[in-house]
Design an enzyme around this catalytic site. Structure first.
Site, short mmCIF file in Angstrom:
data_model
loop_
_atom_site.label_atom_id
_atom_site.label_comp_id
_atom_site.label_asym_id
_atom_site.label_seq_id
_atom_site.Cartn_x
_atom_site.Cartn_y
_atom_site.Cartn_z
N LYS A 119 0.85 -1.09 0.11
CA LYS A 119 0.14 0.03 0.04
C LYS A 119 0.85 1.18 0.21
O LYS A 119 2.18 1.12 0.06
CB LYS A 119 -1.04 0.14 1.11
CG LYS A 119 -0.07 0.02 2.60
CD LYS A 119 -1.21 -0.64 3.53
CE LYS A 119 -0.26 -0.70 4.73
NZ LYS A 119 -0.70 0.13 6.13
N TYR B 43 18.37 29.80 6.41
CA TYR B 43 17.22 30.20 7.16
C TYR B 43 17.39 30.22 8.68
O TYR B 43 17.77 29.30 9.28
CB TYR B 43 15.83 29.55 6.85
CG TYR B 43 15.46 29.70 5.36
CD1 TYR B 43 15.22 31.01 4.92
CD2 TYR B 43 15.25 28.58 4.66
CE1 TYR B 43 14.75 30.92 3.57
CE2 TYR B 43 14.73 28.75 3.20
CZ TYR B 43 14.43 30.10 2.91
OH TYR B 43 14.04 30.09 1.66
C1 PLP Z 1 -3.27 -4.48 8.42
C2 PLP Z 1 -1.61 -4.40 8.32
N1 PLP Z 1 -1.03 -5.58 7.92
C3 PLP Z 1 0.38 -5.55 7.62
C4 PLP Z 1 0.81 -4.36 7.74
C5 PLP Z 1 2.48 -4.38 7.26
O1 PLP Z 1 3.22 -3.70 8.65
P1 PLP Z 1 4.48 -3.63 8.31
O2 PLP Z 1 5.15 -2.52 7.36
O3 PLP Z 1 5.05 -3.00 9.72
O4 PLP Z 1 5.33 -4.89 8.18
C6 PLP Z 1 0.26 -2.98 7.97
C7 PLP Z 1 1.21 -1.97 7.63
O5 PLP Z 1 0.76 -0.76 8.30
C8 PLP Z 1 -0.98 -3.05 8.00
O6 PLP Z 1 -1.74 -2.01 8.27
#
Ligand code: PLP
Length: 357
Positions: A34, A254
């Site tokens: 994602k 700055y």
């Molecule tokens: C529901 C869910 N599963 C798995 C993950 C993966 O987590 P990580 O990136 O800490 O391995 C996430 C990440 O935010 C998540 O929201």
């Protein structure tokens, strides 16, 4: 020639990290890609990780871009549907839906048509974000099985809140609560994120859902990805666009947040918070110039940073400056900036050219 900030995405590191994580757990892998593949570019990441047993995304549009790239892996929509209007496209894309709240059950109850959606029922075992009461699991599975639009068996999931802290008892409690709630129910189970996979063997279950580890980065505050046998995937670099010597007493940038105590060679590199480089880095934060380390002096600007070149006397305009990557962990920069590597990686902005190798 482009002197601006640019990133290299190492596909072989992505594949190696997938293999390394697979090696830690006898579980199928739902690769979490994602947020544009944690800022690495969802399509190149999905292509490199095509061996994953499934992908997990947070938005329908992310799933769409994976399908448009021609990839047919299973895809789980981690937050499920936001609106009824998303039902049709998710059917066309063949998505698996997380169901975490009553309104999503109602959407599935109300849907007409012949498509049957695979479902992951999400239980809230202590994160207190998404999910149903664990005690309701059996009844919810029954309801979902009665729903004409749902294809069984109902899979079961939860998410760990504190797995990145190996000393925190919350994880064991969550795993136990989940185990009790799903005992005797059919369907596959998934609990672990990267930290769960690595630090909590009892959370590995049928499927693991690593995200950050795939990108070569550690979920643990005190360790880097390389300590865990992972390889960094993103290297962020820019170039020196100016070099000058400032006099003792000169204040740089700055607000004059740094004052030269002696005549100092300062390099200016074309990267700043407009590229996603964190503005909260303080004086002394490292960058790499070949084998040498430069130290940030003065505030991070939108498009530029200023670097003390004391350790790099030969540095000149056009030289490459590494902001993070192989040899300069993004974990280090995140710690110095008071944030987490997830935020830095996801925060690389659209003007940073990405090259996939
Ligand atoms: C529901 C869910 N599963 C798995 C993950 C993966 O987590 P990580 O990136 O800490 O391995 C996430 C990440 O935010 C998540 O929201």
């Amino acid at each position: 020639m482009n002197r601006a900030a640019r990133a290299t995405i190492d596909s072989s590191a992505l594949r190696a990290n997938l293999r390394a994580l697979r090696g830690t757990a006898d579980a199928r892998i739902m690769a979490v890609i994602k947020a544009d593949g944690y800022g690495h570019g969802i399509v190149p990441v999905a292509r490199a990780l095509a061996d994953a047993d499934a992908f997990a995304v947070a938005r329908l549009e992310e799933a769409l871009s994976i399908r448009e790239a021609g990839l047919s892996n299973r895809i789980v929509l981690l937050e499920g549907l936001f609106h009824t209007e998303q039902l049709e496209l998710s059917a066309q894309l063949g998505l698996e839906l997380v169901v975490h709240a009553p309104h999503q059950l109602q959407m599935l109850d109300a849907v007409s048509g012949s498509h049957r959606y695979p479902v992951w029922l999400k239980l809230d075992t202590g994160m207190n974000r998404l999910g149903f009461e664990p005690g309701a699991a059996a009844e919810l599975v029954r309801r979902l099985n009665d729903c004409a639009a749902v294809r069984g068996p109902i899979h079961l999931m939860t998410h760990l809140a504190n797995a990145d802290d190996p000393d925190d008892a919350t994880t064991a409690r969550q795993v136990e609560a989940f185990g009790d709630a799903v005992d005797g129910l059919p369907g596959e189970r998934t609990i672990a994120n990267t930290a769960g996979m690595l630090a909590w063997p009892e959370s590995r279950a049928d499927w693991a859902r690593p995200g950050i580890g795939l990108y070569g980065v550690s979920p643990f505050a005190s360790r880097n990805g390389t300590d865990l046998g992972l390889r960094p995937v993103m290297t962020l670099v820019s170039e020196l666009i100016a070099v000058k010597t400032v006099a003792a007493g000169a204040r740089v940038g700055y607000g004059g947040a740094w004052t030269a105590s002696q005549p100092t060679r300062i390099g200016v590199a074309a990267v700043g918070y407009g590229d996603g480089y964190p503005r909260h880095l303080g004086n002394g934060s490292p960058v790499r110039l070949g084998e040498a380390t430069g130290r940030i002096v003065g505030r991070i600007s939108m498009d530029m940073i200023t670097i003390d070149l004391d350790d790099a006397p030969d540095a000149k305009v056009g030289d490459e400056v590494m902001l993070w990557g192989d040899g300069l962990p993004v974990e280090t920069i995140a710690r110095l900036a008071g944030t987490i590597p997830y935020e830095l990686l996801c925060g690389v902005t659209g003007r940073v050219a990405m090259r996939v190798v």
